[in-house]
Design an enzyme around this catalytic site. Structure first.
Site, PDB file in Angstrom:
ATOM      1  N   GLU A 426       0.833  -1.203   0.000  1.00  0.00           N
ATOM      2  CA  GLU A 426       0.000   0.000   0.000  1.00  0.00           C
ATOM      3  C   GLU A 426       0.872   1.258   0.000  1.00  0.00           C
ATOM      4  O   GLU A 426       0.717   2.161   0.827  1.00  0.00           O
ATOM      5  CB  GLU A 426      -0.961  -0.009   1.195  1.00  0.00           C
ATOM      6  CG  GLU A 426      -1.958  -1.150   1.149  1.00  0.00           C
ATOM      7  CD  GLU A 426      -2.995  -1.094   2.261  1.00  0.00           C
ATOM      8  OE1 GLU A 426      -2.874  -0.222   3.153  1.00  0.00           O
ATOM      9  OE2 GLU A 426      -3.926  -1.910   2.240  1.00  0.00           O
ATOM     10  N   GLU A 505      -3.660  -8.869  -0.252  1.00  0.00           N
ATOM     11  CA  GLU A 505      -4.241  -8.703   1.080  1.00  0.00           C
ATOM     12  C   GLU A 505      -5.745  -8.715   0.938  1.00  0.00           C
ATOM     13  O   GLU A 505      -6.296  -7.945   0.137  1.00  0.00           O
ATOM     14  CB  GLU A 505      -3.766  -7.395   1.710  1.00  0.00           C
ATOM     15  CG  GLU A 505      -4.136  -7.238   3.171  1.00  0.00           C
ATOM     16  CD  GLU A 505      -3.397  -6.057   3.801  1.00  0.00           C
ATOM     17  OE1 GLU A 505      -2.157  -5.988   3.623  1.00  0.00           O
ATOM     18  OE2 GLU A 505      -4.051  -5.216   4.429  1.00  0.00           O
TER      19      GLU A 505
END
Length: 776
Positions: A426, A505
Site C-alpha cells: 500500500e 491482502e
C-alpha cells in the site's frame, strides 16, 4: 519462462568452541547468543572496551525489551507500536580468540537488530543499519585481538526512540540470533551458493551450482568447487569445477551437476528436502564448506491458469503474518512459529505473506519443512510516510533500499517455499508519474538480477485513485498484486487477460472467497491476517483483532468458516450470535452471558459437507444442503440449556460432527501442552493452554478467573498471555486472567535431563497440572 528451481538455504557445517578453531580449518560458525550485558538506556561511551558494565543486566539474545512493558497510553509508540515502550538499548559482549585465528577472516552476523543499530568492535565503529528487519554482517578481522588473555568487546546500540516509527509493533533490541563466523582467507562470498535446475522430469534434472568465491589473501588462489547431493541413502556426485581468484578479488563460478534418478519434488503436500554439501578446496585442504537443505520444484504464474506448481494449477490460500507472537513480542522461538503454522495448516492455509518486511531466516526454514508458499516482502513504505508511522522507513528508503533489498534476496533466494517477492505494501508514493514508475522498476530490476527465477509484485493501494490500471504501471509488474477490492482485480484481468493477478491482502468475506474460487486466473489470496498482532489499534485496545486466530492461538469463528472453504477434509463448526435475536459477534459456545434475556438464538453451521443436520438435546431441527455459493447454513433456535449438535454428511454418510454444550459454574482448571517433550535450546518452547471448565469438563466461556502458574524442574516461564486485545497485563509474570475461559503460559527448559511440571491455580478452582520431559 518455465524453469525448475533447485532451491537451497545455507547452514553452518560446524559449530565449535572459539578456543578450538584450527588455523586452516573450513568455516566455523559459533552461536553468539549467550552472555550479553544489557542496559535499557543510553550510555555515553559504552562502545569503549574499558567501559564499566558490571552492573548491567546479563541475558541471552534474541531479546525484545519493549515487550517487557509496561503498557501506557502516553508511550510514544502510540497506536502503531501497541503503546509499549520505545527508547535506546545497549548490548555488550566480551570474548577471546586463539592466536591461530589471526590468519583467518572473522565476521559477526546479525539476523536482525531493532532498530537504527550501530556496532563497535574494540571501540571501532563497524557501521550503522537503520532497518531493523534486515540481516547484516561485519568483518571484524582487522580490529580483533588474538591470543591468551586478549579480550575483545563487541558493543551494539539499538535506537527506536524516534516515534511513531511503524504502523505495527516492531519490538526493540537484538531480537534475532547472532553468530560469529570464521573462515580461511579464501571463502564463499556475500552471494554464497546459488543453485538452479532445468530440464526436470520424473527421473532427472540438470543442476547448476553458482558460487561467489572471495580471496582475501595476499596471493592468487586456485581452487576446486565440489558439490555432493543426497536424499536419505541416495547420493549424487560429487561434481567438480576449477577456478582461480586474484588476490583481494572475488569471482563467480558455475558448476554443472545433475540428479539422475527418482526426483522427489517439493510441494505443500510433500515438502521433500534434499541436502547438498558444497566445498571449496585448495589441494587437499577444505577452505570452506556449506551443508544445504534444498527442494526441487517448478513455480509459475500464468495469466489464464493462475499459480502452477510442478505442472499443476493450485490456489495459494494464504494469510499475512506480522513478526510478533503476542506475549513473546518480536523475539520468537522457532517452536512459537511452529505452533502457529500448525494451526494455520489445520485451517487449510498453504501460503504466508511476510507482512511487511523480511522475516527471521529460521521462519523460512520452517516454511520449507512444513510446505508453505511464501510471498517474501521488503517494505511497508518507500519515501511517502503513513499515518501512525510517520517516522518510519520513509526516512531511509532513498539511501538504504538497495542494500536492504539485496540483503533479503541474497539470504532468501534459495528457499523452496518462496514463490514470489513483493517490494511494497500500500505504497503512498505517487505511481502516476515517471518517478513512481522508476522507484518500482529499480527494485524489480535488482531482484531480477539477484534472482531471475521468481516474479516480483507489490500490494497496490486504491488502484482507481492511483490510475495504475490506466497509465501502464501494472504492465511493468511481473504479477499484479492488489489489496482488497477483489472484484476490481477480477475486472482488471478481464479487461486485459494477459495480466497475471494475485490478491496480496484480502478480507474474510464470502465475496472475497468467491473471487478466488470462481476465477481460475486468480493465483491466490493472503487474508488479513493469520493471527491477531500487537499494535494498529486504538487505546484501550493494544492489539489488532483481524486474525483468524487470536494472540494465543484460539480459533475464531472466521477461522472455522475459512476452514470450511479451504480445507480438503470434511469439517463442520457451529457458531451463534452472542446476543439475543442476532445481536453481538459470532461465538462458538452455547452458554449465554445472561440466561434470563437470551431465548432467540441465531445459529450458523460452517461446513464443506453436502448436508448438515442440527439437533438440540437430541431433537432434530432440520437438515440443510450446501449452498452453491458456500454460504453458511442458518437456523433460528429457541434457546434451551443442553447440547447443540451438528452432523455433517456426504452422500448420506456421516463425515464430521460438532457440539456446543451449556457450561455450569467454573469448577476446575485443565492444562494441556503443545510439546510433551521439550528441548533445552532457545528455539524450544511449549505452549501450555489453561482452560477453566465446569464439573463436567465443559469450557466456561464467560470465566475471567486470574490464574497463577508455578513450575518445578528445570523450567523457565517465558510469557503468559490471553486473547483479550484490550488487556494491559504484563507478559513476563506468573499470573494471567483467563479470557473467554482460556489463557496460556509459554514454558522453556533451562536444561535437559529432568521432568517439568506446570501447575495453574485460582481461588475456588481445582488446580490443573501437566508434565513434560526435557530432552537434549
Amino acid at each position: 519462462m518455465n524453469r525448475f528451481l533447485l532451491v537451497a538455504r545455507r547452514t553452518a557445517s560446524v559449530a565449535l568452541l572459539l578456543s578450538s578453531f584450527p588455523a586452516l580449518a573450513q568455516r566455523v560458525t559459533t552461536p553468539f547468543d549467550a552472555d550479553w550485558r544489557f542496559l535499557k538506556a543510553d550510555a555515553k561511551g559504552a562502545e569503549a572496551p574499558a567501559f564499566a558494565d558490571a552492573k548491567w543486566r546479563t541475558l541471552s539474545v534474541p531479546h525484545d525489551w519493549s515487550i517487557e512493558g509496561p503498557y501506557d497510553q502516553a508511550n510514544p509508540t502510540s497506536r502503531g507500536g501497541g503503546y509499549l515502550p520505545a527508547g535506546i538499548g545497549w548490548y555488550r559482549k566480551s570474548f577471546t580468540l586463539p592466536a591461530t585465528d589471526a590468519q583467518r577472516r572473522v565476521r559477526i552476523e546479525f539476523d536482525g537488530v531493532m532498530a537504527n543499530s550501530e556496532v563497535w568492535i574494540n571501540g571501532v565503529s563497524l557501521g550503522q543499519r537503520p532497518y531493523g528487519y534486515s540481516s547484516f554482517s561485519y568483518d571484524l578481522t582487522r580490529h580483533l585481538k588474538f591470543g591468551k588473555g586478549q579480550t575483545n568487546v563487541l558493543a551494539v546500540r539499538a535506537d527506536n526512540s524516534v516515534q511513531p516509527a511503524s504502523r505495527y509493533y516492531t519490538g526493540a533490541g537484538i531480537y534475532r540470533h547472532v553468530r560469529l563466523v570464521s573462515t580461511s582467507p579464501t571463502h564463499f562470498g556475500e552471494g554464497d551458493v546459488y543453485v538452479t535446475t532445468s530440464d526436470l522430469n520424473h527421473e532427472t534434472a540438470k543442476v547448476n551450482v553458482k558460487a561467489e568465491v572471495m580471496n582475501q589473501s595476499a596471493t592468487a588462489s586456485e581452487f576446486v568447487l565440489q558439490t555432493t547431493i543426497t536424499y536419505g541413502s541416495r547420493k549424487y556426485g560429487p561434481f567438480e569445477a576449477k577456478g582461480t581468484v586474484a588476490a583481494g578479488k572475488s569471482a563467480e563460478i558455475s558448476l554443472p551437476a545433475a540428479i539422475n534418478r527418482s526426483i522427489l519434488p517439493w510441494s505443500p503436500d510433500s515438502p521433500n528436502l534434499y541436502q547438498a554439501v558444497t566445498t571449496l578446496r585448495q589441494g587437499n585442504a577444505v577452505l570452506d564448506e556449506v551443508t544445504t537443505p534444498f527442494g526441487v520444484r517448478e513455480a509459475k504464474f500464468d495469466a489464464a491458469k493462475g499459480f502452477i506448481l510442478n505442472g499443476v494449477p493450485i490456489k495459494i490460500k494464504g494469510v499475512c503474518l506480522h513478526h510478533d507472537a503476542g506475549g513473546l513480542g518480536a523475539a520468537v522461538p522457532l517452536d512459537g512459529w511452529r505452533h502457529r503454522l500448525e494451526l494455520l495448516k489445520q485451517a487449510g492455509v498453504n501460503g504466508i505473506r511476510t507482512a511487511h518486511n523480511p522475516v527471521a531466516p529460521e521462519f523460512l526454514d520452517l516454511c520449507d519443512q512444513m510446505g508453505f508458499l511464501v510471498m517474501d516482502e521488503t517494505f511497508d513504505t518507500w519515501t511517502a510516510a503513513k499515518n501512525n508511522g510517520e517516522q518510519g522507513y520513509n526516512r531511509f528508503f532513498t539511501k538504504w533500499w538497495e542494500a536492504d533489498t539485496r540483503a533479503m534476496v541474497l539470504r532468501d533466494r534459495n528457499h523452496p517455499s518462496i514463490v514470489i517477492y513483493s517490494v511494497g505494501n500500500e505504497i503512498h508514493d505517487n505511481l502516476n508519474n515517471p518517478e513512481g514508475f522508476q522507484k518500482y522498476k529499480m527494485q524489480q530490476d535488482l531482484i531480477h538480477q539477484l534472482d531471475p527465477t521468481r516474479p516480483v509484485t507489490m500490494a497496490l493501494f486504491r488502484p482507481g485513485q492511483s490510475k495504475v490500471y490506466e497509465n501502464g504501471f501494472v504492465e511493468t509488474m511481473d504479477v499484479v498484486g492488489q489489496n482488497y477490492r477483489e472484484n476490481e482485480l477480477v475486472a482488471a484481468h478481464n479487461a486485459k487477460p494477459e495480466r497475471k493477478v494475485i490478491g496480496t491482502e484480502n478480507g474474510h468475506t464470502l465475496t472475497a472467497w468467491l473471487a478466488l474460487r470462481d476465477n481460475q486466473f486468480m493465483a491466490g489470496q493472503f487474508l488479513w491476517a493469520g493471527f491477531d498482532y500487537l499494535g494498529e489499534n486504538d487505546w484501550p485496545a493494544t492489539t489488532s483483532d483481524l486474525g483468524l486466530f487470536d494472540r494465543i492461538g484460539g480459533w475464531k469463528p472466521i477461522a472455522y468458516q475459512r476452514q470450511s472453504w479451504w480445507s480438503d477434509k470434511p469439517v463442520v463448526h457451529l457458531v451463534r450470535k452472542e446476543g439475543n435475536a442476532g445481536a453481538g459477534p459470532w461465538v462458538a459456545n452455547w452458554t449465554p452471558t445472561d440466561f434470563d434475556t437470551y431465548d432467540d438464538g441465531k445459529v450458523e453451521a460452517y461446513s464443506n459437507a453436502d448436508e448438515v443436520e442440527l439437533f438440540l438435546n437430541g431433537q432434530s431441527l432440520g437438515s440443510k444442503s450446501k449452498p452453491a455459493n458456500d454460504a453458511p447454513r442458518a437456523w433460528d433456535v429457541t434457546f434451551a440449556k443442553g447440547t447443540l449438535r451438528a452432523v455433517a454428511r456426504n452422500k448420506g454418510q456421516e463425515v464430521a460432527t460438532d457440539e456446543l454444550k451449556t457450561a455450569g459454574p467454573p469448577a476446575r482448571i485443565i492444562l494441556t501442552t503443545s510439546r510433551p517433550k521439550l528441548g533445552a535450546g532457545w528455539d524450544d518452547a511449549a505452549y501450555i493452554t489453561a482452560r477453566v471448565v465446569d464439573a463436567n469438563g465443559i469450557l466456561c466461556p464467560n470465566a475471567d478467573n486470574q490464574l497463577t502458574f508455578t513450575m518445578t524442574g528445570p523450567a523457565l516461564l517465558a510469557a503468559v498471555d490471553n486473547g483479550n486485545v484490550a488487556s494491559h497485563e504484563g507478559y513476563q509474570v506468573n499470573q494471567r486472567k483467563v479470557y473467554q475461559g482460556q489463557c496460556i503460559a509459554i514454558v522453556k527448559a533451562k536444561s535437559a535431563g529432568g521432568a517439568i511440571t506446570v501447575k495453574a491455580s485460582a481461588p475456588g478452582l481445582t488446580d490443573g497440572t501437566t508434565t513434560m520431559e526435557t530432552t537434549k
